[in-house]
Design a protein around this motif. Structure first.
Motif, PDB file in Angstrom:
ATOM      1  N   ASP A 147       1.023  -1.233  -0.024  1.00  0.00           N
ATOM      2  CA  ASP A 147       0.015   0.099  -0.012  1.00  0.00           C
ATOM      3  C   ASP A 147       0.594   1.173  -0.103  1.00  0.00           C
ATOM      4  O   ASP A 147       0.615   2.197  -0.695  1.00  0.00           O
ATOM      5  CB  ASP A 147      -0.835  -0.024   1.096  1.00  0.00           C
ATOM      6  CG  ASP A 147      -1.993  -0.894   1.101  1.00  0.00           C
ATOM      7  OD1 ASP A 147      -2.286  -1.595  -0.150  1.00  0.00           O
ATOM      8  OD2 ASP A 147      -2.777  -1.031   2.136  1.00  0.00           O
ATOM      9  N   GLN A 164      -8.654   6.684  -1.153  1.00  0.00           N
ATOM     10  CA  GLN A 164      -8.616   5.159  -0.793  1.00  0.00           C
ATOM     11  C   GLN A 164      -9.500   4.507  -1.952  1.00  0.00           C
ATOM     12  O   GLN A 164      -9.082   3.239  -2.237  1.00  0.00           O
ATOM     13  CB  GLN A 164      -9.179   4.657   0.540  1.00  0.00           C
ATOM     14  CG  GLN A 164      -8.058   5.337   1.543  1.00  0.00           C
ATOM     15  CD  GLN A 164      -8.679   5.281   2.893  1.00  0.00           C
ATOM     16  OE1 GLN A 164      -9.811   5.221   3.199  1.00  0.00           O
ATOM     17  NE2 GLN A 164      -7.651   4.502   3.864  1.00  0.00           N
ATOM     18  N   PRO A 189      -6.529   0.371  -1.499  1.00  0.00           N
ATOM     19  CA  PRO A 189      -5.381  -0.292  -0.590  1.00  0.00           C
ATOM     20  C   PRO A 189      -5.939  -1.475  -0.027  1.00  0.00           C
ATOM     21  O   PRO A 189      -6.927  -1.885   0.168  1.00  0.00           O
ATOM     22  CB  PRO A 189      -5.287   0.713   0.505  1.00  0.00           C
ATOM     23  CG  PRO A 189      -6.491   1.432   0.421  1.00  0.00           C
ATOM     24  CD  PRO A 189      -6.956   1.718  -0.829  1.00  0.00           C
TER      25      PRO A 189
END
Length: 229
Positions: A75, A187, A192
């Motif tokens: 990530d 996000q 992620p």
């Protein structure tokens, strides 16, 4: 102060009382979820979502052997390669602000502008998450199971890999700061791996059984726990 063994013993006794199960069943559950190769997944039947105020009911399949450290590393690489204008800003225009949030009287246009202005700092905070310890009411039975002495609930920790909704829930609009929304949009853009990692609280230990590499928990039984290995 109680040591780890004493805390686990306290948790086992509480789980027996709260869930109405035998000591042997709790110990067997701990054994099956203790990072062995036999059980890779936990299937939670009839899971209630807190975000929907427990109105949504779904079956969740959780990977309890996910390597959290490796996921964090991957990530970090993904976030370092994010280009806001290319990867994130297109989502700002189409994001459902009115459907998801209580804007507290702010117009969608103004809120959208505030979100865009918060993107840079939101990305920096995602790239450099705060670390530190805080007081916890959790007793960890192993790497996958935690019992909270405040809520008196047992939860499983892992990565959600599938969700089958059995009953649609009603989600309340929430008040969120523009920076928080900016993080959510980032996000969503990068998806992620660690976003799928979380705790799943189990309200029903009425029946447990093995199906291949999956331990199924729940299912509406009320006559006690049966674990078939």
């Amino acid at each position: 102060m109680a040591n780890e063994k004493e805390l686990i013993e306290k948790a086992i006794l509480s789980i027996q009382e709260v869930y109405g199960v035998s000591r042997e069943s709790v110990q067997r559950l701990m054994e099956l979820t203790n990072g062995n190769e036999k059980v890779r997944f936990v299937s939670i039947k009839g899971y209630n979502s807190d975000k929907s105020l427990n109105t949504e009911v779904a079956d969740q399949v959780v990977n309890i052997n996910a390597n959290y450290g490796n996921m964090l590393d991957k990530d970090a690489l993904t976030l370092n390669n994010v280009v806001l204008k290319r990867d994130v800003e297109p989502l700002i225009a189409t994001w459902d602000y009115e459907g998801k949030y209580d804007l507290n009287g702010v117009s969608v246009a103004d809120f959208k502008k505030q979100v865009k202005e918060a993107l840079e700092i939101a990305l920096q905070e995602l790239r450099n998450p705060k670390t530190g310890s805080r007081e916890s009411n959790d007793i960890w039975l192993n790497k996958a199971l935690a019992f909270n002495t405040n809520t008196l609930r047992l939860s499983v920790f892992g990565a959600s890999i599938s969700k089958t909704v059995k009953q649609e829930g009603v989600y309340k609009k929430v008040k969120s700061a523009p920076k928080t929304v900016a993080k959510q949009i980032i996000q969503k853009a990068v998806e992620p791996r660690t976003a799928q990692i979380r705790r799943f609280t189990m309200d029903n230990l009425s029946i447990m059984k093995m199906d291949g590499e999956t331990l199924e928990i729940g299912g509406g039984q009320t006559e006690g726990v049966e674990i078939k290995a």
